[in-house]
Design a protein around this motif. Structure first.
Motif, PDB file in Angstrom:
ATOM      1  N   LEU A 311      -8.534   8.912  -9.520  1.00 18.70           N
ATOM      2  CA  LEU A 311      -9.001   7.265  -9.233  1.00 18.70           C
ATOM      3  C   LEU A 311      -8.250   6.525  -8.331  1.00 18.70           C
ATOM      4  N   GLN A 312      -6.964   6.600  -8.274  1.00 20.84           N
ATOM      5  CA  GLN A 312      -6.236   6.220  -7.297  1.00 20.84           C
ATOM      6  C   GLN A 312      -6.515   6.604  -5.857  1.00 20.84           C
ATOM      7  N   ALA A 313      -6.519   8.047  -5.987  1.00 21.25           N
ATOM      8  CA  ALA A 313      -6.618   8.478  -4.505  1.00 21.25           C
ATOM      9  C   ALA A 313      -7.949   7.984  -3.910  1.00 21.25           C
ATOM     10  N   LEU A 314      -9.189   8.127  -4.903  1.00 29.19           N
ATOM     11  CA  LEU A 314     -10.464   7.646  -4.424  1.00 29.19           C
ATOM     12  C   LEU A 314     -10.108   6.122  -3.834  1.00 29.19           C
ATOM     13  N   ARG A 315      -9.588   5.457  -4.564  1.00 26.66           N
ATOM     14  CA  ARG A 315      -9.286   3.865  -4.199  1.00 26.66           C
ATOM     15  C   ARG A 315      -8.617   4.036  -2.993  1.00 26.66           C
ATOM     16  N   ASP A 316      -7.546   4.627  -2.774  1.00 27.57           N
ATOM     17  CA  ASP A 316      -6.807   4.317  -1.498  1.00 27.57           C
ATOM     18  C   ASP A 316      -7.574   4.953  -0.365  1.00 27.57           C
ATOM     19  N   LEU A 328     -11.085  -8.292   6.993  1.00 26.50           N
ATOM     20  CA  LEU A 328     -11.275  -8.040   5.524  1.00 26.50           C
ATOM     21  C   LEU A 328      -9.870  -8.456   4.870  1.00 26.50           C
ATOM     22  N   GLU A 329     -10.284  -9.173   3.679  1.00 27.09           N
ATOM     23  CA  GLU A 329      -9.163  -9.432   2.680  1.00 27.09           C
ATOM     24  C   GLU A 329      -9.141  -8.613   1.561  1.00 27.09           C
ATOM     25  N   ILE A 330      -7.928  -7.970   1.354  1.00 25.97           N
ATOM     26  CA  ILE A 330      -7.994  -6.809  -0.115  1.00 25.97           C
ATOM     27  C   ILE A 330      -7.213  -7.779  -0.959  1.00 25.97           C
ATOM     28  N   LEU A 331      -7.913  -8.013  -2.182  1.00 23.67           N
ATOM     29  CA  LEU A 331      -7.115  -8.916  -2.826  1.00 23.67           C
ATOM     30  C   LEU A 331      -6.411  -8.057  -4.051  1.00 23.67           C
ATOM     31  N   THR A 332      -6.282  -7.087  -4.069  1.00 32.36           N
ATOM     32  CA  THR A 332      -5.648  -5.928  -4.640  1.00 32.36           C
ATOM     33  C   THR A 332      -4.556  -5.388  -4.412  1.00 32.36           C
ATOM     34  N   PRO A 333      -3.219  -5.456  -4.857  1.00 32.72           N
ATOM     35  CA  PRO A 333      -2.099  -5.021  -4.306  1.00 32.72           C
ATOM     36  C   PRO A 333      -2.023  -3.458  -4.262  1.00 32.72           C
ATOM     37  N   ASP A 334      -1.221  -3.020  -3.443  1.00 32.23           N
ATOM     38  CA  ASP A 334      -0.804  -1.532  -3.241  1.00 32.23           C
ATOM     39  C   ASP A 334       0.342  -1.049  -4.037  1.00 32.23           C
ATOM     40  N   GLU A 335       0.969  -1.955  -4.546  1.00 32.11           N
ATOM     41  CA  GLU A 335       2.309  -1.687  -5.404  1.00 32.11           C
ATOM     42  C   GLU A 335       1.955  -0.701  -6.377  1.00 32.11           C
ATOM     43  N   PRO A 336       2.764   0.358  -6.372  1.00 33.49           N
ATOM     44  CA  PRO A 336       2.689   1.504  -7.592  1.00 33.49           C
ATOM     45  C   PRO A 336       2.915   0.577  -9.043  1.00 33.49           C
ATOM     46  N   GLY A 337       1.888   1.097  -9.919  1.00 34.53           N
ATOM     47  CA  GLY A 337       1.921   0.511 -11.322  1.00 34.53           C
ATOM     48  C   GLY A 337       0.964  -0.746 -11.113  1.00 34.53           C
TER      49      GLY A 337
END
Length: 408
Positions: A311-316, A328-337
């Motif tokens: 699921l994270q790979a699809l998102r990434d 574009l503004e991405i509102l969700t962080p990429d920080e693991p966890g």
């Protein structure tokens, strides 16, 4: 279909989640277990989870059984079968059977926990945040009149980081020493932000605060067990990321804390020592509950760690190129966890409701991609993107192409 047929010999062997997430043949076999149209790219799987074909078949069989045998079955054999399923769900979640009871959804469970929490006294305070689910916020706000408490609402930081989120709650706890209960949403339905619930709940305990956790989007999307949340009061869904039929959730009250939640008024003669007395559902879809073991079987054949990684790979796959688009503004962080499958975005400077409704509509009308707008953030509205196991990398790439055209 057994585990090795579905996942293949390589998947059945011991491999890391990251390696498993990259095995496209494996995930193609899994995606084929979902009867999803490919005419539209569906990137809105956050409402509820599609049943895999084995689960759908089990559900249909149970619908026929319940319909055929009716009350003769329901009053004789059904209770024992439901008890066995409750025990299996409890074991899967890492809690005791007497700590969990079925509800129709997480909202019903959260309502029972918030409104039934009886340790509040006039002058106490409760805390919730802008990322919490709307219905849960409304329940928290109602405690002002119901319990005579102060209701504190905070806005979580944007962009969020693991430590910044913890600090936001720490500031609120310090600024309002009368807080006695806090609502925590493990995975936000608005942006997909994964809160460090365990750290916040443990910190809350030091302040004499109980945490009530909305884990509707956490169970089945994130690899963990409920005790890992360090909270005594939790609500979950089984029809989102576990993929059970619609209408199955659960309330969880850890050992020794049952007395801190009132018995439901509609259960006056119930055993107060039984968690099932804390929620009254009336007649429900028994077939949905009876199909839960099939959903658990299917999810266990995949493996939760591998599923989260996929699921994270699809998102990434879409977030990484999208971050390179200046508009574009991405509102969700990429920080693991701090993230799972769900991520939200918007056009920079376009945080209004109408603008994000229009953006989601444009994605569908012009590009054949289905997403959904979300309101309620302190910073404004956004568009939520939610892939699932039925989603292919090719569909995600199609979404990236659409974003590039929009950004131009």
């Amino acid at each position: 279909m057994d585990r090795r047929t579905l996942l293949g010999a390589a998947a059945a062997a011991s491999v890391t989640p990251a390696i498993a997430a990259a095995d496209e043949d494996r995930w193609a076999r899994i995606a084929a277990q979902y009867d999803v149209t490919r005419k539209t790219v569906q990137l809105e799987h956050g409402n509820w989870g599609m049943m895999a074909q084995p689960v759908l078949a089990a559900y249909r069989a149970q619908v026929e059984r319940v319909n055929r045998d009716t009350s003769f079955y329901a009053r004789r054999e059904l209770p024992g079968e439901i008890e066995a399923i409750r025990a299996r769900v409890a074991a899967t979640m890492g809690v005791a059977k007497d700590e969990i009871a079925f509800t129709r959804n997480a909202t019903e469970a959260m309502r029972a926990l918030i409104l039934g929490y009886n340790k509040l006294r006039p002058g106490d305070a409760v805390l919730h945040a802008d990322l919490d689910y709307d219905t849960m916020q409304a329940c928290m706000e109602s405690l002002r009149a119901r319990r005579g408490v102060e209701v504190v609402k905070i806005a979580l930081p944007l962009p969020a980081t693991h430590q910044a989120v913890i600090d936001a709650y720490a500031r609120a706890f310090t600024a309002h020493p009368n807080i006695r209960m806090v609502l925590l949403t493990q995975v936000s339905h608005r942006t997909g932000l994964v809160l460090p619930v365990a750290e916040i709940a443990a910190m809350a305990t030091l302040y004499g605060i109980d945490a009530i956790v909305d884990a509707a989007h956490g169970v089945g999307q994130i690899d963990y067990k409920l005790p890992d949340l360090e909270a005594d009061f939790v609500a979950i869904n089984l029809h989102k990321w576990i993929g059970a039929p619609l209408g199955v959730g659960a309330i969880v009250i850890r050992g020794g804390r049952l007395g801190d939640v009132d018995v439901d008024p509609a259960e006056p003669g119930a055993n107060p020592k039984d968690i099932r007395s804390r929620v009254h559902t009336g007649t429900l879809d028994y077939a949905a509950q009876l199909a839960v073991p099939a959903a658990l079987d299917f999810q266990e054949s995949i493996g939760l760690a591998a599923k989260q990684a996929r699921l994270q790979a699809l998102r990434d796959r879409w977030v990484r190129p999208a971050r390179e688009l200046a508009k574009l503004e991405i509102l969700t962080p990429d920080e693991p966890g701090s993230y799972g499958a769900i991520t939200a975005f918007r056009l920079k400077g376009q945080s209004g409701h109408d603008a994000n409704v229009a953006l989601a509509k444009h994605l569908l009308d012009a590009h054949g991609i289905f997403t959904v707008h979300r309101d309620g953030l302190a910073s404004g509205s956004c568009v939520r993107v939610t892939p699932a196991l039925a989603t292919t990398m090719e569909e995600v790439d199609r979404f990236v192409d659409a974003l590039r055209k929009i950004a131009r």
